[in-house]
Design an enzyme around this catalytic site. Structure first.
Site, PDB file in Angstrom:
ATOM      1  N   HIS A   5      55.273  52.652   0.888  1.00 16.98           N
ATOM      2  CA  HIS A   5      55.759  54.017   0.745  1.00 16.98           C
ATOM      3  C   HIS A   5      56.774  53.915  -0.460  1.00 16.98           C
ATOM      4  O   HIS A   5      57.509  52.748  -0.341  1.00 16.98           O
ATOM      5  CB  HIS A   5      56.223  54.967   2.031  1.00 16.98           C
ATOM      6  CG  HIS A   5      57.315  54.124   2.925  1.00 16.98           C
ATOM      7  ND1 HIS A   5      57.205  53.473   3.997  1.00 16.98           N
ATOM      8  CD2 HIS A   5      58.632  54.114   2.521  1.00 16.98           C
ATOM      9  CE1 HIS A   5      58.123  53.219   4.573  1.00 16.98           C
ATOM     10  NE2 HIS A   5      59.158  53.411   3.691  1.00 16.98           N
ATOM     11  N   ARG A   9      64.974  61.175  -1.001  1.00 16.58           N
ATOM     12  CA  ARG A   9      65.779  61.886  -0.188  1.00 16.58           C
ATOM     13  C   ARG A   9      65.689  63.541  -0.729  1.00 16.58           C
ATOM     14  O   ARG A   9      65.765  63.389  -1.888  1.00 16.58           O
ATOM     15  CB  ARG A   9      67.232  61.495  -0.210  1.00 16.58           C
ATOM     16  CG  ARG A   9      67.525  60.233   0.299  1.00 16.58           C
ATOM     17  CD  ARG A   9      69.062  59.918   0.502  1.00 16.58           C
ATOM     18  NE  ARG A   9      69.207  58.641   1.183  1.00 16.58           N
ATOM     19  CZ  ARG A   9      69.185  57.283   0.427  1.00 16.58           C
ATOM     20  NH1 ARG A   9      69.082  57.173  -0.872  1.00 16.58           N
ATOM     21  NH2 ARG A   9      69.519  56.198   1.162  1.00 16.58           N
ATOM     22  N   ASN A  60      68.176  64.621   5.396  1.00 23.48           N
ATOM     23  CA  ASN A  60      69.693  64.256   5.961  1.00 23.48           C
ATOM     24  C   ASN A  60      70.096  65.670   6.597  1.00 23.48           C
ATOM     25  O   ASN A  60      70.252  66.663   5.548  1.00 23.48           O
ATOM     26  CB  ASN A  60      70.516  63.582   5.400  1.00 23.48           C
ATOM     27  CG  ASN A  60      70.204  62.224   4.969  1.00 23.48           C
ATOM     28  OD1 ASN A  60      70.217  61.285   6.067  1.00 23.48           O
ATOM     29  ND2 ASN A  60      70.020  61.710   3.759  1.00 23.48           N
ATOM     30  N   HIS A  74      59.850  57.845 -12.396  1.00 21.18           N
ATOM     31  CA  HIS A  74      58.776  58.997 -11.911  1.00 21.18           C
ATOM     32  C   HIS A  74      58.018  58.241 -11.109  1.00 21.18           C
ATOM     33  O   HIS A  74      58.096  56.659 -10.741  1.00 21.18           O
ATOM     34  CB  HIS A  74      57.935  59.382 -13.136  1.00 21.18           C
ATOM     35  CG  HIS A  74      57.344  58.257 -13.599  1.00 21.18           C
ATOM     36  ND1 HIS A  74      57.741  57.914 -15.065  1.00 21.18           N
ATOM     37  CD2 HIS A  74      56.052  57.724 -13.769  1.00 21.18           C
ATOM     38  CE1 HIS A  74      56.986  56.969 -15.641  1.00 21.18           C
ATOM     39  NE2 HIS A  74      56.197  56.800 -14.919  1.00 21.18           N
ATOM     40  N   GLU A 122      54.689  62.006 -12.530  1.00 22.12           N
ATOM     41  CA  GLU A 122      53.688  61.968 -13.825  1.00 22.12           C
ATOM     42  C   GLU A 122      52.323  62.131 -13.295  1.00 22.12           C
ATOM     43  O   GLU A 122      51.925  61.413 -12.219  1.00 22.12           O
ATOM     44  CB  GLU A 122      53.970  60.387 -14.256  1.00 22.12           C
ATOM     45  CG  GLU A 122      53.002  60.130 -15.701  1.00 22.12           C
ATOM     46  CD  GLU A 122      53.452  58.884 -16.117  1.00 22.12           C
ATOM     47  OE1 GLU A 122      53.650  57.776 -15.539  1.00 22.12           O
ATOM     48  OE2 GLU A 122      52.996  58.653 -17.163  1.00 22.12           O
TER      49      GLU A 122
HETATM   50  C1  LIG Z   1      60.612  54.524   8.970  1.00 23.53           C
HETATM   51  C2  LIG Z   1      61.273  53.728   7.896  1.00 23.53           C
HETATM   52  O1  LIG Z   1      60.183  53.537   6.792  1.00 23.53           O
HETATM   53  C3  LIG Z   1      62.283  54.236   7.126  1.00 23.53           C
HETATM   54  O2  LIG Z   1      62.642  53.852   6.108  1.00 23.53           O
HETATM   55  S1  LIG Z   1      63.747  54.528   8.401  1.00 23.53           S
HETATM   56  C4  LIG Z   1      65.292  53.500   7.759  1.00 23.53           C
HETATM   57  C5  LIG Z   1      66.316  54.346   7.905  1.00 23.53           C
HETATM   58  N1  LIG Z   1      66.331  55.772   7.149  1.00 23.53           N
HETATM   59  C6  LIG Z   1      67.473  56.376   7.287  1.00 23.53           C
HETATM   60  O3  LIG Z   1      68.422  56.046   8.046  1.00 23.53           O
HETATM   61  C7  LIG Z   1      67.446  57.583   6.541  1.00 23.53           C
HETATM   62  C8  LIG Z   1      68.501  58.552   6.578  1.00 23.53           C
HETATM   63  C9  LIG Z   1      69.891  57.879   5.813  1.00 23.53           C
HETATM   64  N2  LIG Z   1      70.938  58.671   6.089  1.00 23.53           N
HETATM   65  C10 LIG Z   1      69.573  57.857   4.477  1.00 23.53           C
HETATM   66  O4  LIG Z   1      69.702  58.910   3.745  1.00 23.53           O
HETATM   67  O5  LIG Z   1      69.083  56.599   3.858  1.00 23.53           O
HETATM   68  C11 LIG Z   1      67.325  53.383   7.372  1.00 23.53           C
HETATM   69  O6  LIG Z   1      67.755  53.259   6.365  1.00 23.53           O
HETATM   70  N3  LIG Z   1      68.203  52.486   8.567  1.00 23.53           N
HETATM   71  C12 LIG Z   1      69.221  51.659   8.063  1.00 23.53           C
HETATM   72  C13 LIG Z   1      69.234  50.380   9.162  1.00 23.53           C
HETATM   73  O7  LIG Z   1      69.958  49.624   8.907  1.00 23.53           O
HETATM   74  O8  LIG Z   1      68.419  50.588  10.107  1.00 23.53           O
HETATM   75 NI    NI Z   2      61.127  53.508   4.630  1.00 25.21          NI
END
Ligand SMILES: C[C@@H](O)C(=O)SC[C@H](NC(=O)CC[C@H](N)C(=O)O)C(=O)NCC(=O)O
Ligand code: NI
Length: 133
Positions: A5, A9, A60, A74, A122
């Site tokens: 993926h 944000r 968030n 893009h 794109e």
């Molecule tokens: C499910 C997997 O694909 C993820 O990307 S979850 C990872 C997790 N994401 C977040 O915390 C998103 C919110 C954060 N505030 C942001 O804006 O990136 C992540 O990055 N966790 C950090 C870790 O060290 O586990």
């Molecule tokens: Ni992820």
């Protein structure tokens, strides 16, 4: 290995899901809340994650805007008819930031649209051969 993926944000999760599903034809595949760290993930794409690379929309709860900076380029999506897709996007009030037509200096037909956060998407006209320029 395979690409799973791309994470974006987003400031308004429902608005982004609406754009990627209703305007770009994706499906919402799954959604997950993280109560402890106060965010929600929504995965959207054109098919199941086991066979498709998807988008991970990250919301968030305590942030309502982002500075996209100047490095992001893009995400590219192939369409059967970018001209009709752009007309449909305009009719739905979407932002076609670059009209469909051949890429400068090349032959591949492209267009650009902006998503609700301003990320560029794109649109690339489907071609028989994979020469993309
Ligand atoms: C499910 C997997 O694909 C993820 O990307 S979850 C990872 C997790 N994401 C977040 O915390 C998103 C919110 C954060 N505030 C942001 O804006 O990136 C992540 O990055 N966790 C950090 C870790 O060290 O586990
Ligand atoms: Ni992820």
């Amino acid at each position: 290995m395979r690409l799973l993926h791309t994470m974006l944000r987003v400031a308004d999760l429902e608005k982004s899901i609406e754009f990627y599903t209703k305007v770009l034809g994706m499906k919402e595949l799954r959604r997950a809340d993280n109560e402890e760290y106060r965010y929600t993930l929504a995965f959207v794409g054109y098919g199941d994650e086991k066979d498709n690379t998807v988008l991970e929309l990250t919301y968030n709860w305590d942030q309502d805007s982002y500075d996209l900076g100047n490095a992001y380029g893009h995400i590219a999506i192939e369409f059967d008819d970018i001209y009709k897709t752009c007309a449909d996007i305009k009719a739905a009030g979407g932002n076609v930031s670059r009209e469909p037509g051949p890429v400068k200096g090349g032959t591949t037909e492209i267009a650009f649209v902006k998503d609700p956060d301003g990320y560029a998407i794109e649109l690339i006209q489907k071609k028989e051969d994979m020469s993309r320029f």
